[in-house]
Design a protein around this motif. Sequence first.
Motif, PDB file in Angstrom:
ATOM      1  N   GLN A   1      13.333  18.205  13.868  1.00 15.12           N
ATOM      2  CA  GLN A   1      12.462  17.701  13.110  1.00 15.12           C
ATOM      3  C   GLN A   1      12.321  16.314  12.834  1.00 15.12           C
ATOM      4  OE1 GLN A   1      13.185  19.595   8.906  1.00 15.12           O
ATOM      5  NE2 GLN A   1      13.756  21.692   9.898  1.00 15.12           N
ATOM      6  N   VAL A   2      11.365  15.863  12.607  1.00 16.41           N
ATOM      7  CA  VAL A   2      10.959  14.215  12.257  1.00 16.41           C
ATOM      8  C   VAL A   2      11.822  13.738  11.168  1.00 16.41           C
ATOM      9  CG1 VAL A   2       9.559  12.404  11.580  1.00 16.41           C
ATOM     10  CG2 VAL A   2       8.455  14.197  13.147  1.00 16.41           C
ATOM     11  N   GLY A   3      12.675  12.659  11.565  1.00 20.97           N
ATOM     12  CA  GLY A   3      13.887  12.309  10.609  1.00 20.97           C
ATOM     13  C   GLY A   3      15.081  12.616  11.121  1.00 20.97           C
ATOM     14  N   ASP A   4      15.370  13.803  11.855  1.00 17.94           N
ATOM     15  CA  ASP A   4      16.600  13.860  12.537  1.00 17.94           C
ATOM     16  C   ASP A   4      17.201  12.800  13.299  1.00 17.94           C
ATOM     17  OD1 ASP A   4      16.431  16.284  11.461  1.00 17.94           O
ATOM     18  OD2 ASP A   4      16.052  17.385  13.259  1.00 17.94           O
ATOM     19  N   ARG A   5      18.560  12.734  13.479  1.00 18.29           N
ATOM     20  CA  ARG A   5      19.266  11.616  14.226  1.00 18.29           C
ATOM     21  C   ARG A   5      19.915  12.427  15.547  1.00 18.29           C
ATOM     22  NH1 ARG A   5      19.145   6.073  12.989  1.00 18.29           N
ATOM     23  NH2 ARG A   5      18.124   5.919  10.742  1.00 18.29           N
ATOM     24  N   ILE A   6      19.689  12.256  16.772  1.00 18.12           N
ATOM     25  CA  ILE A   6      20.417  12.842  17.651  1.00 18.12           C
ATOM     26  C   ILE A   6      21.200  12.006  18.521  1.00 18.12           C
ATOM     27  CG2 ILE A   6      18.883  14.832  18.005  1.00 18.12           C
ATOM     28  CD1 ILE A   6      17.490  13.317  20.340  1.00 18.12           C
ATOM     29  N   MET A   7      22.740  12.345  18.842  1.00 18.57           N
ATOM     30  CA  MET A   7      23.684  11.781  19.542  1.00 18.57           C
ATOM     31  C   MET A   7      23.182  12.170  21.085  1.00 18.57           C
ATOM     32  SD  MET A   7      25.952   9.500  20.010  1.00 18.57           S
ATOM     33  CE  MET A   7      26.877   9.025  18.313  1.00 18.57           C
ATOM     34  N   VAL A   8      22.650  11.043  21.852  1.00 20.75           N
ATOM     35  CA  VAL A   8      22.451  11.405  23.244  1.00 20.75           C
ATOM     36  C   VAL A   8      23.371  10.652  24.078  1.00 20.75           C
ATOM     37  CG1 VAL A   8      20.651  11.289  25.087  1.00 20.75           C
ATOM     38  CG2 VAL A   8      20.076  11.510  22.775  1.00 20.75           C
ATOM     39  N   VAL A   9      24.175  11.319  24.996  1.00 16.46           N
ATOM     40  CA  VAL A   9      24.920  10.797  26.230  1.00 16.46           C
ATOM     41  C   VAL A   9      24.483  10.919  27.557  1.00 16.46           C
ATOM     42  CG1 VAL A   9      27.212  10.903  26.951  1.00 16.46           C
ATOM     43  CG2 VAL A   9      26.755  11.512  24.735  1.00 16.46           C
ATOM     44  N   GLY A  10      24.578   9.705  28.240  1.00 16.23           N
ATOM     45  CA  GLY A  10      24.047   9.856  29.663  1.00 16.23           C
ATOM     46  C   GLY A  10      23.791   8.248  30.096  1.00 16.23           C
TER      47      GLY A  10
ATOM     48  N   THR B   1      22.267  14.767  13.217  1.00 16.01           N
ATOM     49  CA  THR B   1      22.476  14.572  11.925  1.00 16.01           C
ATOM     50  C   THR B   1      21.220  14.703  11.118  1.00 16.01           C
ATOM     51  OG1 THR B   1      24.263  13.000  12.520  1.00 16.01           O
ATOM     52  CG2 THR B   1      23.498  12.822  10.213  1.00 16.01           C
ATOM     53  N   ARG B   2      21.204  15.600  10.166  1.00 15.47           N
ATOM     54  CA  ARG B   2      20.024  15.877   9.167  1.00 15.47           C
ATOM     55  C   ARG B   2      20.496  15.818   7.855  1.00 15.47           C
ATOM     56  NH1 ARG B   2      17.246  21.414  11.231  1.00 15.47           N
ATOM     57  NH2 ARG B   2      16.648  19.834  12.855  1.00 15.47           N
ATOM     58  N   HIS B   3      19.772  15.218   7.023  1.00 18.12           N
ATOM     59  CA  HIS B   3      19.968  14.870   5.418  1.00 18.12           C
ATOM     60  C   HIS B   3      21.572  14.513   5.426  1.00 18.12           C
ATOM     61  CE1 HIS B   3      15.975  16.338   4.877  1.00 18.12           C
ATOM     62  NE2 HIS B   3      16.284  17.378   5.548  1.00 18.12           N
ATOM     63  N   GLY B   4      22.026  13.719   6.275  1.00 17.33           N
ATOM     64  CA  GLY B   4      23.434  13.179   6.138  1.00 17.33           C
ATOM     65  C   GLY B   4      24.501  14.325   6.412  1.00 17.33           C
ATOM     66  N   MET B   5      23.953  15.420   6.963  1.00 17.68           N
ATOM     67  CA  MET B   5      25.055  16.424   7.704  1.00 17.68           C
ATOM     68  C   MET B   5      25.017  16.410   9.342  1.00 17.68           C
ATOM     69  SD  MET B   5      25.393  20.578   6.905  1.00 17.68           S
ATOM     70  CE  MET B   5      25.765  20.228   5.205  1.00 17.68           C
ATOM     71  N   ASP B   6      26.423  16.476   9.832  1.00 22.82           N
ATOM     72  CA  ASP B   6      26.340  16.633  11.164  1.00 22.82           C
ATOM     73  C   ASP B   6      26.190  18.151  11.483  1.00 22.82           C
ATOM     74  OD1 ASP B   6      26.462  13.823  11.829  1.00 22.82           O
ATOM     75  OD2 ASP B   6      28.465  13.857  12.124  1.00 22.82           O
ATOM     76  N   ILE B   7      25.419  18.334  12.229  1.00 27.06           N
ATOM     77  CA  ILE B   7      25.264  19.763  13.055  1.00 27.06           C
ATOM     78  C   ILE B   7      25.339  19.858  14.433  1.00 27.06           C
ATOM     79  CG2 ILE B   7      23.439  21.664  12.963  1.00 27.06           C
ATOM     80  CD1 ILE B   7      21.995  20.422  10.703  1.00 27.06           C
ATOM     81  N   PHE B   8      25.877  20.839  14.898  1.00 31.01           N
ATOM     82  CA  PHE B   8      26.201  21.090  16.468  1.00 31.01           C
ATOM     83  C   PHE B   8      24.779  21.330  17.059  1.00 31.01           C
ATOM     84  CE2 PHE B   8      26.476  24.427  19.921  1.00 31.01           C
ATOM     85  CZ  PHE B   8      26.984  23.502  20.945  1.00 31.01           C
ATOM     86  N   ALA B   9      24.509  20.629  18.234  1.00 31.95           N
ATOM     87  CA  ALA B   9      23.239  20.647  18.804  1.00 31.95           C
ATOM     88  C   ALA B   9      23.163  21.779  19.746  1.00 31.95           C
ATOM     89  CB  ALA B   9      23.207  19.239  19.749  1.00 31.95           C
TER      90      ALA B   9
END
Length: 568
Positions: free
Chosen positions: A356-365, A341-349
């Motif tokens: 970039q600093v400020g990104d939120r990543i969904m991590v599974v494990g 998620t960057r600037h409120g938009m979900d992006i395929f990883a």
Amino acid sequence: MESMNSISWLIDLFTTTDSVAHIVLLYSVVIAIGVLLGKVKIGGISLGVTFVLFAGILAGHIGFTAPDSTLTFIQEFGLVLFVFMIGLQVGPGFFESFGKAGMKLNGLATACILLNVLVMFACYYIFFDTNNTDNLPMMVGTLYGAVTNTPGLGAANGALTSVFANEADIPQIASGYACAYPLGVLGIIGATIAIKYICNIDLQKEERRMNQEAEENTAVKPHHMHLQVSNTYLEGKTLMQVHQFLNRDFVCSRILHDGHVSTPNRDTVFHVGDQLYVVCAAPDAEAITAFIGPVIEVEWEKQDQPMVSKRILVTNPRVNGKTLGELHLSRLHGVNVTRLTRHGMDIFASPTLPLQVGDRIMVVGPEDAVDQVASKMGNSIRRLDAPNIATIFIGIIVGIVFGSLPLTIPGMPVPLKLGIAGGPLIIAILIGRYGYKVKLVTYTTTSANMMLREIGLVLFLASVGIKAGAGFYNTLVNGDGMLYVLTGFLITIIPILLVGPVARIRHKFNYFTIMGMIAGTYTDPPALAYANSICSKEAPAVGYSTVYPLSMFLRIFTAQVIVLFFCG
């Protein structure tokens, strides 16, 4: 007599124009009054911080002022800070805004900007004495009041200093800006309402159409699905081999084999009957399903170790600019990143996507592995609380140097320079988009960006207003003030009434998207606020943000071109 002496210090504070205390008091009074009055709504519309300009004009009119050199310095510094923070904000999405629909919207915005300029020149030749050298610069001020674009006013002011050798000869174009601005705000909203009637638009039908388009347009969003391996060709193949065969990006975050759930890595072997949790870009979903197997329902209760999904905030500067593939999170930690998620938009990883600093990543494990990745990424909101001041001022240095480069163009009396408005804006856009490549941490919290931007804006507006205040009343009452009001209104509405129906009839854009596009073209937050108030979705904001970066750049650039080409 004693009582007079006892308050003389207070009189001196308001009248000694060259004292630091007086200058600080002047700006504090003007900005405070302007911001407070700007919050007052008339007919549901307020002028916002732009009212600081009118408070400054009033202060200048009554003689509450400061030395011109001080006013000029604060004005230019405020402008640089304002446009740089705008560029830093819009930079990450600037180039991505030129998609298929984005190209059309930006093309319409560009047409609208050129029409604003053409209408300005038409009004100039029809209504004004072309032999008076002050009239065209004042029309430039009127143009930027009509389109409610303050940075353009600043760019025009900066260009005028290159044309006029004597500062005293520079026309106070802020008077034209101030005359045109109020009707500019109203005209933008009024013209967008007129488009609704011209094109016979039903708002409820537009809402339904917009919802349908939103369901169809999922290209940028991650697509989640559970699949069962049914393709016998995949028996015994590794995840890496499947990626290579398929030639599509996807993330397999879980695999259920023989009743046990695990986190797959590149060497995990597929078997017919395995059940997978797959994340991919929406357009690739059909091809992946056809190659691997059908979509099914899966229960993930049985597993060898606890599996968690966790959003992790990227705050470690060492990670800035590195791609997911370079980090080898699957191989080293046994986890997968499914989306970002960057600037409120979900992006395929995608593996090639730089963080970039400020990104939120969904991590599974596994939980302990996810915690290790969180530590590696930083995941500390406190690190993001303070803006990266070094990056901001490094960018301003480069922007000032870049804006000072002379570009010689045949026919122009002096070389073209982007100036202290255009230079920092372009550099900020580039840093916001590509700063990570040179290890610059460009992330700034929205609140910090807004604070710095608003401080720069109010300093600029206050300075412009104070300088223009001395002659504003005479311009409005005894000069061509009412003519600036009329021509400004024409500059505002004519391009909207021409471009809006074209966007609707020829390009079939949703009315709410058109409203956002118009608000972004005129860089006008009140128009966007009105559009948002009658729309339940984010379509106006999308239209606004799509054209805003290019529109801001063109407004600043055309201001300088007009002044240098025609006012020299």
